[in-house]
Structure formats: C-alpha cells, structure tokens
Design a protein around this motif. Sequence first.
Motif, mmCIF file in Angstrom:
data_model
loop_
_atom_site.group_PDB
_atom_site.id
_atom_site.type_symbol
_atom_site.label_atom_id
_atom_site.label_comp_id
_atom_site.label_asym_id
_atom_site.label_seq_id
_atom_site.Cartn_x
_atom_site.Cartn_y
_atom_site.Cartn_z
ATOM 1 N N ASP A 22 0.793 -1.237 0.000
ATOM 2 C CA ASP A 22 0.000 0.000 0.000
ATOM 3 C C ASP A 22 0.823 1.283 0.000
ATOM 4 O O ASP A 22 0.260 2.366 0.016
ATOM 5 C CB ASP A 22 -1.008 0.048 1.159
ATOM 6 C CG ASP A 22 -2.043 -1.058 1.091
ATOM 7 O OD1 ASP A 22 -2.025 -1.837 0.116
ATOM 8 O OD2 ASP A 22 -2.867 -1.163 2.029
ATOM 9 N N GLY A 23 2.136 1.196 -0.024
ATOM 10 C CA GLY A 23 2.966 2.390 -0.113
ATOM 11 C C GLY A 23 3.197 2.776 -1.569
ATOM 12 O O GLY A 23 2.445 2.353 -2.442
ATOM 13 N N ALA A 43 13.511 -6.747 1.289
ATOM 14 C CA ALA A 43 12.060 -6.884 1.307
ATOM 15 C C ALA A 43 11.495 -6.571 -0.067
ATOM 16 O O ALA A 43 12.199 -6.072 -0.953
ATOM 17 C CB ALA A 43 11.451 -5.950 2.358
ATOM 18 N N THR A 44 10.223 -6.874 -0.217
ATOM 19 C CA THR A 44 9.481 -6.586 -1.449
ATOM 20 C C THR A 44 8.390 -5.580 -1.115
ATOM 21 O O THR A 44 7.651 -5.767 -0.145
ATOM 22 C CB THR A 44 8.860 -7.888 -2.015
ATOM 23 O OG1 THR A 44 9.923 -8.807 -2.311
ATOM 24 C CG2 THR A 44 8.061 -7.610 -3.269
ATOM 25 N N PHE A 45 8.307 -4.512 -1.919
ATOM 26 C CA PHE A 45 7.339 -3.445 -1.682
ATOM 27 C C PHE A 45 6.276 -3.486 -2.774
ATOM 28 O O PHE A 45 6.572 -3.262 -3.952
ATOM 29 C CB PHE A 45 8.048 -2.093 -1.662
ATOM 30 C CG PHE A 45 8.900 -1.889 -0.439
ATOM 31 C CD1 PHE A 45 8.415 -1.175 0.647
ATOM 32 C CD2 PHE A 45 10.174 -2.445 -0.361
ATOM 33 C CE1 PHE A 45 9.193 -0.989 1.780
ATOM 34 C CE2 PHE A 45 10.959 -2.271 0.770
ATOM 35 C CZ PHE A 45 10.470 -1.540 1.850
ATOM 36 N N CYS A 46 5.044 -3.784 -2.365
ATOM 37 C CA CYS A 46 3.903 -3.872 -3.277
ATOM 38 C C CYS A 46 3.216 -2.512 -3.307
ATOM 39 O O CYS A 46 2.445 -2.166 -2.403
ATOM 40 C CB CYS A 46 2.946 -4.972 -2.820
ATOM 41 S SG CYS A 46 3.722 -6.610 -2.817
ATOM 42 N N GLU A 47 3.529 -1.755 -4.350
ATOM 43 C CA GLU A 47 3.140 -0.351 -4.401
ATOM 44 C C GLU A 47 1.852 -0.130 -5.184
ATOM 45 O O GLU A 47 1.592 -0.800 -6.191
ATOM 46 C CB GLU A 47 4.254 0.467 -5.055
ATOM 47 C CG GLU A 47 5.541 0.481 -4.249
ATOM 48 C CD GLU A 47 6.531 1.513 -4.743
ATOM 49 O OE1 GLU A 47 7.383 1.907 -3.937
ATOM 50 O OE2 GLU A 47 6.453 1.942 -5.910
ATOM 51 N N ILE A 48 1.087 0.844 -4.723
ATOM 52 C CA ILE A 48 -0.075 1.314 -5.471
ATOM 53 C C ILE A 48 0.421 2.372 -6.465
ATOM 54 O O ILE A 48 1.182 3.276 -6.090
ATOM 55 C CB ILE A 48 -1.132 1.881 -4.511
ATOM 56 C CG1 ILE A 48 -1.650 0.727 -3.633
ATOM 57 C CG2 ILE A 48 -2.263 2.552 -5.272
ATOM 58 C CD1 ILE A 48 -2.607 1.129 -2.570
ATOM 59 N N MET A 168 2.989 -7.319 5.551
ATOM 60 C CA MET A 168 2.876 -6.138 6.403
ATOM 61 C C MET A 168 2.526 -4.948 5.512
ATOM 62 O O MET A 168 2.368 -5.101 4.303
ATOM 63 C CB MET A 168 4.171 -5.900 7.186
ATOM 64 C CG MET A 168 4.557 -7.042 8.113
ATOM 65 S SD MET A 168 6.042 -6.700 9.124
ATOM 66 C CE MET A 168 5.341 -5.565 10.352
ATOM 67 N N HIS A 169 2.412 -3.763 6.098
ATOM 68 C CA HIS A 169 2.032 -2.564 5.342
ATOM 69 C C HIS A 169 2.946 -1.394 5.690
ATOM 70 O O HIS A 169 3.267 -1.177 6.858
ATOM 71 C CB HIS A 169 0.578 -2.174 5.642
ATOM 72 C CG HIS A 169 -0.426 -3.162 5.137
ATOM 73 N ND1 HIS A 169 -0.715 -4.327 5.809
ATOM 74 C CD2 HIS A 169 -1.182 -3.162 4.010
ATOM 75 C CE1 HIS A 169 -1.624 -5.015 5.120
ATOM 76 N NE2 HIS A 169 -1.926 -4.335 4.026
ATOM 77 N N ASP A 170 3.316 -0.635 4.648
ATOM 78 C CA ASP A 170 4.060 0.616 4.864
ATOM 79 C C ASP A 170 3.255 1.808 4.361
ATOM 80 O O ASP A 170 3.777 2.914 4.250
ATOM 81 C CB ASP A 170 5.433 0.578 4.183
ATOM 82 C CG ASP A 170 5.350 0.546 2.661
ATOM 83 O OD1 ASP A 170 4.424 -0.106 2.127
ATOM 84 O OD2 ASP A 170 6.213 1.154 1.997
ATOM 85 N N GLY A 171 1.990 1.593 4.030
ATOM 86 C CA GLY A 171 1.115 2.661 3.557
ATOM 87 C C GLY A 171 -0.321 2.362 3.926
ATOM 88 O O GLY A 171 -0.625 1.353 4.566
ATOM 89 N N GLY A 172 -1.215 3.284 3.539
ATOM 90 C CA GLY A 172 -2.641 3.066 3.761
ATOM 91 C C GLY A 172 -3.159 3.510 5.104
ATOM 92 O O GLY A 172 -4.242 3.109 5.513
ATOM 93 N N SER A 178 3.144 -0.869 12.883
ATOM 94 C CA SER A 178 3.835 -1.777 11.957
ATOM 95 C C SER A 178 5.339 -1.580 12.042
ATOM 96 O O SER A 178 6.114 -2.547 12.047
ATOM 97 C CB SER A 178 3.359 -1.542 10.523
ATOM 98 O OG SER A 178 1.968 -1.723 10.411
ATOM 99 N N VAL A 179 5.764 -0.311 12.096
ATOM 100 C CA VAL A 179 7.190 -0.008 12.181
ATOM 101 C C VAL A 179 7.758 -0.531 13.508
ATOM 102 O O VAL A 179 8.838 -1.146 13.544
ATOM 103 C CB VAL A 179 7.437 1.508 12.024
ATOM 104 C CG1 VAL A 179 8.882 1.863 12.335
ATOM 105 C CG2 VAL A 179 7.068 1.961 10.607
ATOM 106 N N ALA A 180 7.029 -0.306 14.604
ATOM 107 C CA ALA A 180 7.496 -0.790 15.913
ATOM 108 C C ALA A 180 7.570 -2.313 15.927
ATOM 109 O O ALA A 180 8.532 -2.895 16.468
ATOM 110 C CB ALA A 180 6.556 -0.291 17.014
ATOM 111 N N ALA A 181 6.579 -2.968 15.323
ATOM 112 C CA ALA A 181 6.586 -4.434 15.265
ATOM 113 C C ALA A 181 7.724 -4.943 14.396
ATOM 114 O O ALA A 181 8.369 -5.952 14.713
ATOM 115 C CB ALA A 181 5.246 -4.939 14.727
ATOM 116 N N LEU A 182 8.005 -4.235 13.301
ATOM 117 C CA LEU A 182 9.088 -4.646 12.413
ATOM 118 C C LEU A 182 10.428 -4.608 13.138
ATOM 119 O O LEU A 182 11.258 -5.517 12.966
ATOM 120 C CB LEU A 182 9.128 -3.744 11.175
ATOM 121 C CG LEU A 182 10.260 -4.035 10.183
ATOM 122 C CD1 LEU A 182 10.125 -5.428 9.579
ATOM 123 C CD2 LEU A 182 10.284 -2.976 9.076
#
Length: 201
Positions: A22-23, A43-48, A168-172, A178-182
Amino acid sequence: MSNALERSTQHGGRSVALTFDDGPDPRWTPQVLALLAQHHAKATFCEIGPNAQRHPELTKSIVAAGDRLCDHSVHHNERQSSMPLDYNVHEIADAQQQISDAAGPGAKLWYYRAPGGDFTPAIRGIAAQHGLRPIGWSDDSDDWKRPGAEGILQNINRHLHPGSIILMHDGGGDRSQSVAALAKLLDQLDAQGYTYSFPAR
C-alpha cells in the motif's frame, strides 16, 4: 512466466520474505527502509501506482537499497475479481507503468499482488502476461487492524516458518505500530538465524 500463486521464498532454507503493501508513504516507507538497512534485510514493496507516482524518490530508494518492487494495482479495489476483464488489465498494466516510471530506467517490477489477495485465474494470467509473478502470502500480520506492536508480532509468530512470505504494510494509514513491530521482528529473526529472501519467481 508461471501464473501460479507464489507463497514461498526464492532461496528456500531458513529464509523469510518480508513484503510491505500500500505504499510508498513519505512517513512510513523511509522508516521501514532504515530498519531493513540496519539489519541487512531485504524486502518486497507492493506499491499502489498513484502512490509511486506521487513519491518517485521513495520508489527509487527502494530499488537503490536492493529491495524488489511489486505491482499492487491502481485503485486497491479488493473486489477486483468482480470487475470486467478490461478493468483488471488496466489496474495491473497502468500501475505497472506508473511504478516503472517512478522507479526510473532499468528498474524491474517482479510481482503482482492483488488487493486483499483477490486473485482469479484470469487475474493471475494478466499478471503473467505482463511479466509479473502473482504472489500471495503465508503469514498475515494483520497489522492494518492496528492491534499494537506486540499483537502484530504475535500474529506473525503464529504462522512463522522457514519459507514464510510475511505480509505487512508501509502505507494506507497510520503504520507506527507496523514499524514498531518490524523492529522487534527483525531482532527476533536475526536471533533465530533466519535469512532474508524474496518471493520465488
């Protein structure tokens, strides 16, 4: 190019594939990239597509770090499979173009992930025709529900195994949890002797 839905890592063994959907997002994506760099993790970033268009510098940063790009559609319609074939072609092909333009010459898009995992054989086929491997996940953090960093980590650990593709998500939205969990997850994976891979192609 296979149109089978991939749910395992490229390198096998005791590896995991971290994926972020979602980033890109100007607040959260740089924090994710910084954590990955600290741990020498990929990592792999699945971008919109439109997000990549708005923030090409972030898409370029992902490529420069040695991470991989994934097409995650134009409109993030989780009912994409109920739409006509032409709609699906445009969702995949237009986002691919938007992300490619943002990433710059020579950058490669490797995968397609349907919003919400809403894959059909036709959608997988369109992705494959565009040179994109359809990817799912085997380990859902459910971080978008924001259950707290510890809750996200518990969700991941419930299904964590060698070969996991972790979602996981870096956007949306607000991705502070998420960052703290990462940060906790990367410490844990390092301690457990995991390596970092990508979804298989």
